[in-house]
Design an enzyme around this catalytic site. Structure first.
Site, PDB file in Angstrom:
ATOM      1  N   PRO A  47      -1.244 -57.538   9.784  1.00 10.96           N
ATOM      2  CA  PRO A  47      -2.525 -58.257   9.741  1.00 10.96           C
ATOM      3  C   PRO A  47      -2.367 -59.745  10.038  1.00 10.96           C
ATOM      4  O   PRO A  47      -1.477 -60.407   9.510  1.00 10.96           O
ATOM      5  CB  PRO A  47      -3.009 -58.018   8.311  1.00 10.96           C
ATOM      6  N   CYS A  48      -3.252 -60.242  10.905  1.00  9.05           N
ATOM      7  CA  CYS A  48      -3.105 -61.606  11.410  1.00  9.05           C
ATOM      8  C   CYS A  48      -3.913 -62.631  10.614  1.00  9.05           C
ATOM      9  O   CYS A  48      -3.859 -63.821  10.906  1.00  9.05           O
ATOM     10  CB  CYS A  48      -3.545 -61.667  12.867  1.00  9.05           C
ATOM     11  N   GLN A  49      -4.679 -62.195   9.611  1.00  8.34           N
ATOM     12  CA  GLN A  49      -5.564 -63.137   8.928  1.00  8.34           C
ATOM     13  C   GLN A  49      -4.824 -64.324   8.333  1.00  8.34           C
ATOM     14  O   GLN A  49      -5.365 -65.426   8.237  1.00  8.34           O
ATOM     15  CB  GLN A  49      -6.357 -62.417   7.821  1.00  8.34           C
ATOM     16  N   LEU A  51      -2.390 -65.795   9.651  1.00  2.00           N
ATOM     17  CA  LEU A  51      -1.784 -66.600  10.705  1.00  2.00           C
ATOM     18  C   LEU A  51      -2.805 -67.181  11.668  1.00  2.00           C
ATOM     19  O   LEU A  51      -2.571 -68.226  12.263  1.00  2.00           O
ATOM     20  CB  LEU A  51      -0.799 -65.741  11.518  1.00  2.00           C
ATOM     21  N   SER A  52      -3.944 -66.510  11.838  1.00  2.00           N
ATOM     22  CA  SER A  52      -4.885 -66.896  12.877  1.00  2.00           C
ATOM     23  C   SER A  52      -5.701 -68.117  12.501  1.00  2.00           C
ATOM     24  O   SER A  52      -5.843 -68.474  11.335  1.00  2.00           O
ATOM     25  CB  SER A  52      -5.846 -65.734  13.182  1.00  2.00           C
TER      26      SER A  52
END
Length: 295
Positions: A47-49, A51-52
């Site tokens: 999951p990129c939350q 990092l984004s």
């Protein structure tokens, strides 16, 4: 494929219907090496939350969700310890541009398990879809393979227009009220030229940042990165504002027309927003296949 896993039952339903019945609903933190059938390649995303730009940017170590990367490393460790002959020849992770500060961490973790890292940053708009979507692809080739891996080259000469993915007939439920529409247009006009503005189509016309005065309002040549919530809209030929449909989301991610939607609209938006652009993943998969066959 040898197998696929996801904790989201709706993602599993879509994958099972359209790709392979071998998919299973599972929590990676509860999986062990015994759950992993032999495969030449392990591909994974985390999951990129964390990092984004759109997320909280907690970071790879601090983020509970992006930290799931280390669960994959754990499964590799267990395989090395208990069934080394089942170790994949290649591993590949995919994530957002915000991964950049942590690429050194990934390289070190790959190296600990005996993999040499190769990486590239691709933008989906250069792979046949009108979406500005930058993603890292991080390949690990096992040290037992004495050959360099080379990613397919990204072409940057052509970017398709957003109008190419729009449906000709759209259900009334996707249109928004005039009051909300006026706010959308006002907000969009305020954001022209800003990095995070969302695309708007007017009478099928296309306008770029370099030409902000085109008649009938404005639009973008490419759609900004799809997110899991419905934040993108367009103005149709009747000058009415509507949301992009799940089918349009599907097309923006390069999914074939034969890919069937078997979940609710909200789940479909979420899945396509989380997906890897098909055109990109196919090109990399073909390159990996040719690489392995050449050994």
């Amino acid at each position: 494929d040898a197998g696929a896993w996801d904790f989201d039952k709706y993602a599993v339903a879509s994958y099972g219907h359209n790709v392979s019945p071998k998919v299973k609903q599972a929590d990676i933190t509860q999986m062990t090496y015994q759950d992993m059938p032999y495969a030449d390649v392990w591909t994974f995303g985390f999951p990129c939350q964390d990092l984004s730009v759109a997320g909280k940017q907690a970071g790879l170590f601090e983020g509970k969700r992006s930290g799931l990367f280390f669960e994959v490393m754990r499964l590799l460790d267990e395989t090395i310890e208990n069934d080394i002959d089942s170790l994949p020849s290649i591993i590949m992770a995919e994530n957002v541009k915000g991964l950049k500060p942590y690429l050194g961490v990934l390289e070190e973790e790959y190296k600990k398990r005996g993999y040499k890292m190769y990486l590239t940053l691709y933008n989906s708009k250069y792979w046949g879809v009108p979406q500005n979507r930058e993603r890292y692809f991080v390949v690990g080739v096992h040290e037992s393979i004495d050959k360099e891996f080379i990613f397919p080259e990204q072409q940057e000469s052509y970017v398709p227009r957003l109008s190419t993915i729009l449906e000709s007939e759209v259900d009334e439920k996707y249109y928004i009220s005039d009051e909300k529409a006026s706010k959308v247009i006002e907000q969009a006009n305020q954001k022209i030229g800003l990095k995070q503005t969302h695309g708007v189509i007017v009478k099928g016309d296309i306008m770029t940042r370099n030409n902000p005065q085109r008649q009938h309002g404005f639009s973008r040549e490419t759609c900004f990165t799809l997110r899991t919530a419905v934040q993108h809209g367009c103005i149709d030929n009747d000058l009415r504002v509507r949301k992009l449909t799940p089918t349009e989301y599907k097309r923006l991610q390069g999914f074939p027309e034969t890919f069937e939607l078997v979940v609710s609209d909200s789940q479909a938006y979420k899945q396509f927003g989380n997906a890897v652009t098909v055109n990109v993943s196919r090109a990399i998969a073909e390159r990996i296949k040719m690489f392995l066959l050449s050994l």
